[in-house]
Design an enzyme around this catalytic site. Structure first.
Site, mmCIF file in Angstrom:
data_model
loop_
_atom_site.group_PDB
_atom_site.id
_atom_site.type_symbol
_atom_site.label_atom_id
_atom_site.label_comp_id
_atom_site.label_asym_id
_atom_site.label_seq_id
_atom_site.Cartn_x
_atom_site.Cartn_y
_atom_site.Cartn_z
ATOM 1 N N GLU A 188 15.666 8.452 41.078
ATOM 2 C CA GLU A 188 16.424 9.785 41.396
ATOM 3 C C GLU A 188 16.533 10.841 40.276
ATOM 4 O O GLU A 188 17.913 11.698 39.881
ATOM 5 C CB GLU A 188 17.663 8.521 41.233
ATOM 6 N N GLU A 287 17.644 2.719 48.094
ATOM 7 C CA GLU A 287 19.254 1.978 48.157
ATOM 8 C C GLU A 287 19.871 2.042 48.710
ATOM 9 O O GLU A 287 20.382 3.316 49.008
ATOM 10 C CB GLU A 287 19.592 2.330 46.644
#
Length: 985
Positions: A188, A287
């Site tokens: 991320e 995710e």
């Protein structure tokens, strides 16, 4: 609305279609390739149906296999795994990949044995609600400079980690016969500038080089943190550092833990996002919400009804399929436990996450519903190459229904994903669906959607060499190509089903076995087989050889398609069909016998369709069961359960208690403690006083810290103390052995200060001792101000009031500091309480005769600390899986820090004044299900009111007769106490 969306999507498809190359292999391997539709492994397209699993949060390798078997049985073909640097590296230059649950080779071996692929995520930064985001704590004290950049100081620290773990990952790639198919770079990390010399670009290029140096050849990936930027995609401003497979993380639920009416809002812009950001690549959700974490002071996971709802899996995961996603990873599929001090401050001990598989490894309804999707994607190969026909509310007779329409350009197979336009709707809606088939345009009537339900309607759907559906209003669960083609359909009870076989113009004869009545009606495009779903299982045998199972949803939840191969890619002729039990772990067929390994809570029906009339015997967990053959070829019998097992966990009566805070006394000998004598810190967070009291500067990172500061004189009236140990953490202080104050901790405060008032009667002319004991809830993650993972722990500043200065400070933390004296449990299991340093929590420790015969129910009357120990024995049947936990309770108003140790593992951090957790489960291997156990509880009061517990009770969760081997010797995971612990007094 449909026209506008269709035109827009066709335009995107045209633009993307002119920029696409197929079967990209990046020049390193052809074992894993990709195009804009899907990933391909060994030349076969694959729908990656993955679940996030963190081995650190389950420190028993044998239980990894238990979890993997449950995932495989419930439709998963992959796991995504973080490898946390801090779990493997207690000190600089030291890496442990061999001891106990640090042995990640066993992770790969078990994954391969279970038949699931691995997506590797080694960081170096991970986040994941784990302490310091997964960084090694020895490095998270400021010495890495500007973290997550190309800073030389940072590079020098993380490079050895990626090289070491990367070599093990590389050895387990699919190219070497292992299960690893993807390797993620970082986590991320938002690309903020599309400039080749930008520090983030250079950093991502560094990561790629080091992974390559380690031998990684499978495609690289990354996970975008929501729709905030487009980062590291070769299709979007690629100036360097881009990965092969772009991914988007999404947690769209917006759910309230306790209010099921709120949230439940679908995101319907994934397809457009991927067409803009990664149009030559398959759509990947690294995710996707499988639950959500709970903070200190939040809710117990078992009360989060909305997150636990199977409706969530049904609607959200099917919406992803409608958006043309072909790689999906559920975060978390199994959360596990933040045992020891592995948690970041944002979470408490449990990391259950309201995941499909409970922290206790029990299967929730949410996992059963997820299985219906996983098994469908496993056999639906035509789903792996589709074009977006369109989406919107114009496909049905009711504008409240939203449709995704996908078509395979090669086979003409269609997939229509239906849900209410308002995804949170509780309405029951009946409508017709307009579809395009090989027989022309057709309107499928009498489709019903219950509230918060989604359906995937298939057209031109092949389920055998000569068997296909023209369309079906019932959902396909799976199919099998055995002696005949077996089709499995499901609906909610009371819903209408209708299906038509493709290219079967004549009316077929059929025989029905079960409660559902099926009728036939000839139409212009073939014979319609119409029914209303009744409870249970109905089998229909057609004259064309097809066998159809018609299941209600609850029956589908207990329907399995166990593979007869260990390959994660399971062909329709490589599994059999089993209906009835709680879990089917695996099957083998030997001559005339089908052997099933599984679990059952209660005795259930067992129906097996093996597709082989030579199979006459059914064995369940090694024992033949009485069975009979049905008219349509299956074998039916009964699978035994655990209802006859009497589970009565022993009471905890015989306790020993010892002082765990002797170091608050002024005459305590601290001569062997670490002297705090530094006048500058590598940490960039400004000091509030000297000397440096940041615990990390002295090699103490996790757990409780004890400080002793000395000063002279009777004129001092108090002290100003500031402590930072994570949100919810408290601290207490004693002057010359007498309690003088502290802070109990709060859910919104990581830094706390108190002005301590000193009574002059407590002071001496010389050598006054101020002792400060600090709790710890973890190191911060990268996003926490001011410095993220570098936010120091311990005392930030301590100054005297009324004149004078401290003449010295000493600190004590976990025994051995960074020496990692207990490598099996690892560097983040213990803190610095005296009882921990002495090893009173370890198996084999015997309390001296001088120890009090007192229990946590007796407690302490003032600002003191006690360490309670006891032993108990469990004698569970060798074929039983019975998760065991410890239920604690405390009187209202109790302010204390309580830790629970089971056989040396800290498996509970209980703050009764903050909560919410009071029940702490232990996995087999941490607890001995067939042997003696050592239980220890540490407790110290945060006020002079003292503390006690009013409940300390072992409890059993569910009970299951299991074919898994729970009769194991866990001794290698439970090192015994040794008397060399005394050196850490």
């Amino acid at each position: 609305m449909r026209i506008l969306s269709l035109l827009f999507l066709l335009l995107l498809g045209f633009l993307a279609g002119n920029r696409v190359v197929s079967a990209t292999d990046h020049g390193k391997t052809t074992d894993v390739t990709w195009d804009r539709y899907s990933l391909s492994v060994k030349g076969e397209r694959l729908f990656v149906f993955s679940g996030e699993f963190h081995y650190q949060r389950l420190p028993v390798p044998e239980m990894w296999l238990d979890v993997f078997q449950k995932l495989r049985a419930n439709g998963f073909n992959a796991i995504s795994v973080y490898f946390f640097w801090g779990y493997h590296s207690a000190s600089e230059g030291e890496f442990d990949f061999e001891t106990g649950a640090h042995n990640i080779q066993r992770l790969f071996d078990y994954a391969k044995e279970a038949g699931i692929y691995v997506i590797a995520r080694a960081g170096p930064y991970c986040n994941a609600e784990t302490t310091a985001g997964g960084y090694a704590l020895w490095a998270a004290n400021g010495q890495m400079g500007n973290e997550r950049t190309s800073d030389d100081a940072y590079y020098a620290k993380w490079r050895p980690w990626i090289l070491e773990v990367g070599k093990i990952i590389a050895a387990n790639q699919i190219t070497n016969g292992g299960p690893v198919i993807l390797n993620q770079h970082e986590n991320e990390l938002q690309e903020t500038s599309y400039e080749a010399d930008n520090t983030l670009v250079v950093y991502m290029k560094q990561i790629a080089r080091v992974f390559q140096e380690a031998g990684i050849v499978v495609p690289s990936s990354h996970n975008e943190k929501g729709m905030r930027a487009v980062s590291w995609s070769t299709d979007h401003h690629d100036v360097g550092g881009a990965v092969n497979i772009y991914g988007l993380d999404s947690y769209p639920g917006g759910l309230s833990c306790t209010n099921p009416s709120s949230g439940f809002n679908l995101v319907r812009t994934y397809y457009q996002w991927f067409q803009n950001s990664s149009y030559t690549q398959p759509e990947y959700l690294p995710e996707f919400e499988g639950g959500w974490f709970q903070p200190w002071g939040g809710h117990d996971y078992d009360t989060c009804a909305t997150e636990l709802s199977p409706e969530f899996a049904d609607v959200y995961y099917k919406n992803n399929i409608g958006s043309r996603v072909t790689l999906q990873n559920i975060y978390m599929v199994f959360g596990g436990t933040n045992w020891g001090h592995s948690a970041a401050p944002v979470v408490y001990t449990s990391y259950d996450y309201s995941a499909p598989l409970r922290e206790t490894r029990e299967i929730r309804d949410k996992l059963k519903q997820t299985k219906l999707i996983g098994l469908f994607t496993r056999v639906s190969s035509d789903l792996l190459k589709t074009h977006m026909e369109g989406n919107g509310t114009g496909y049905t007779s009711d504008s409240s229904i939203y449709t995704w329409a996908l078509h395979n350009p090669d086979t003409n197979a269609g997939f229509y994903v239906l849900a209410h336009k308002t995804s949170s709707s509780r309405s029951v809606t009946e409508f017709s669906l307009n579809v395009t088939t090989s027989a022309g345009a057709i309107s499928i009537p009498d489709i019903q959607l219950d509230g918060r339900q989604s359906k995937i309607i298939v057209t031109d759907y092949q389920f055998g060499k000569s068997s296909a559906l023209l369309y079906s209003s019932a959902e396909v669960l799976t199919y099998a190509n055995l002696d005949v083609d077996v089709l499995v359909l499901y609906l909610n009870v009371g819903q209408k089903g209708l299906f038509v076989f493709k290219d079967e113009r004549s009316k077929l004869s059929f025989q029905t076995y079960g409660n559902t009545n099926v009728t036939a009606s000839v139409s212009s495009h073939g014979t319609q087989y119409i029914y209303t779903q009744a409870e249970g299982v109905t089998a229909v045998k057609f004259s064309n050889g097809v066998l159809a199972y018609l299941l209600d949803k609850e029956s589908a939840w207990n329907f399995f398609a166990p593979p007869t191969t260990s390959n994660p890619q399971v062909a329709p002729d490589e599994h059999i069909l089993v209906q009835g039990p709680y879990l089917v772990r695996g099957v083998t067929i030997n001559h005339d016998t089908v052997e099933i390994i599984g679990d059952n809570a209660n005795t259930t029906s067992l129906e097996v369709y093996a597709g082989n009339l030579r199979v006459k015997v059914v064995k369940w967990n090694g024992k033949a069961i009485k069975s009979r053959r049905t008219a349509y070829g299956s074998l039916v019998g009964r699978a035994p359960g655990a209802e006859d097992a009497r589970i009565s966990p022993p009471s905890l009566d015989s306790w020993s208690a010892q002082d765990t805070l002797p170091d608050i006394q002024p005459d305590y000998d601290d001569s062997r403690w670490t002297v705090c004598n530094k006048t500058a810190s590598v940490n960039a967070v400004p000091l509030l006083s000297l000397p440096v009291l940041y615990s990390g500067d002295y090699g103490y990172h996790a757990g409780t810290k004890v400080y002793r500061g000395r000063f002279d004189g009777r004129n001092v009236t108090g002290a100003n103390v500031t402590v930072q140990n994570g949100v919810a953490s408290g601290w207490a202080a004693w002057l010359n052995g007498q309690f003088v104050g502290g802070v109990a901790g709060a859910i919104d405060l990581a830094v706390t200060s108190a002005v301590l008032s000193f009574n002059s009667s407590l002071l001496h002319d010389r050598d006054n001792v101020l002792t400060v004991v600090t709790d710890y809830t973890g190191h911060d993650q990268n996003s926490v101000r001011p410095k993220g993972t570098q936010n120091p722990r311990g005392i930030l500043g301590a100054t005297l009031i009324g004149g004078g200065k401290f003449t010295s400070w000493r600190i004590q933390g976990n025994a051995g500091g960074e020496k990692n004296i207990d490598p099996v449990r690892g560097p983040i299991n213990e803190g610095g309480l005296y009882g921990e340093r002495m090893g009173w929590h370890l198996p084999g420790y015997k309390a001296p005769r001088s120890a009090a015969k007192s229990s946590p129910l007796d407690g302490i009357s003032g600002a003191e600390g006690r360490f309670y120990t006891t032993t108990f024995t469990l004698k569970l049947d060798r074929d039983l899986d019975v998760p065991i936990g410890l239920q604690l309770g405390a009187p209202a108003g109790t302010q204390a820090v309580v830790q629970v140790f089971m056989n040396g593992y800290q498996f509970g951090h209980y703050l009764p004044h903050i909560g919410p957790q009071s029940l702490f489960p232990f996995p087999p291997g941490v607890i001995n299900n067939r042997g003696e156990n050592t239980l220890a509880i540490s407790m110290w009061a945060l006020t002079d009111a003292g503390a006690k517990l009013d409940q300390v009770e072992l409890v059993a969760y569910g009970k299951y007769r299991s074919g898994f081997d729970f009769n194991q010797d866990w001794g290698y995971l439970q090192p015994q106490w040794k008397d060399n612990r005394r050196q850490y007094a």
